[in-house]
Design an enzyme around this catalytic site. Sequence first.
Site: not given
Length: 366
Positions: A137, A192, A224, A248, A252
């Site tokens: 980001y 990852k 994942d 992020d 959620d």
Amino acid sequence: MTHKIAILPGDGIGPEIVAEAVRVLRALELPLELETAAVGGAAFEASGHPLPEATLALAKAADAVLFGAVGDWKYDKLERALRPEQAILGLRKQLGLFANLRPAICYEQLTHASSLKPELVAGLDILIIRELTGDIYFGQPRGRRTAVDGHFPGAEEAFDTMRYSRPEIERIAHVAFQAARKRRGRLTSVDKANVLETFQLWKDVVGEVHAQYPDVQLDHMYVDNAAMQLVKAPKAFDVVVTGNMFGDILSDEAAMLTGSIGMLPSASLDEHNKGLYEPSHGSAPDIAGKGLANPLATILSVAMMLRYTLQQAEAAGRVERAVQSVLAAGLRTADIWSAGTRKVGTREIGDAVVAAITGKTIAKTS
Ligand code: NAD
């Protein structure tokens, strides 16, 4: 020692829910000095900027910030720098808030609100820790250009840069290990590393920091798989730590396990555990001023402030138990109401939490 708390109510339902959280804070009778300032659209109306100098100075001088919510559709046409939401980004940046803590707690009385089966979420209590200031980001370079190689040389392409430095990973790892110590002593680091260099460094550094926390059990999980496990067996987690982008998404996902946005607190911490505490939801302009908003996420943010910044675990527990007793007594705001419970407004549920803290009994509702 008296702690100074900056109170920034903001817009929409912000002032209503913060008023209840402040009453709860006062009911604890701790040595606290509270000072209020305008932020977001309210500050723009009053002084032409969503994060005025005086508000920023107060937030910097305080030990902790209690933040309501900012934003309203009527500001959508303002230039980006003057929109209410810039206040929260400015505060994160100016206060160096790099660690975002979002608990996902499913209270027994609210299991029906989750989209998962009740047995999967009843008693759920996990904490997602997201690194907030690095990763893809913010990584440079980024932009658009004409590709010189790849599958389509000469075509327009866009690119971002994923990067983390060793100190950035170390400091978020320390926050996570310390949080795990205050809970059930288990940390899952999500990466990852099988595909990304950035997350191989992440995994290596988290593993090294672990040597300083031998009492915490650490596992590593690919993102994942973590996304799958969160909906398959969410109660298997205690604390999860991950980078900005994965955090992020996963925070959620975890929030939705509980089904009720009006119940979810959050904290953003700096290197010295100074924090900004706020509900995970927005300013809900659709119900603002009607006395309908659920203040419990903000009240639970106060509990987080007590635990993480003020080091008052006992007082934090009092607030959390008070919220549980109010739910057990059958009081509900409209967002969490179900048949057989009593629908009440913002003020009434705040009254009930204050009463529970000060030792008054709450009449059980059938
Ligand atoms: P929202 O979270 O404000 O509202 C989504 C839905 O949830 C609405 O139906 C609302 O009524 C309901 N809701 C939210 N909090 C509630 C509560 N405590 N009690 C009962 N119901 C509640 O999200 P939105 O509608 O997408 O955004 C509204 C404004 O809030 C926008 O201007 C947005 O930019 C802003 N926003 C601010 C923050 C923040 O201040 N940190 C975060 C998200 C959105």
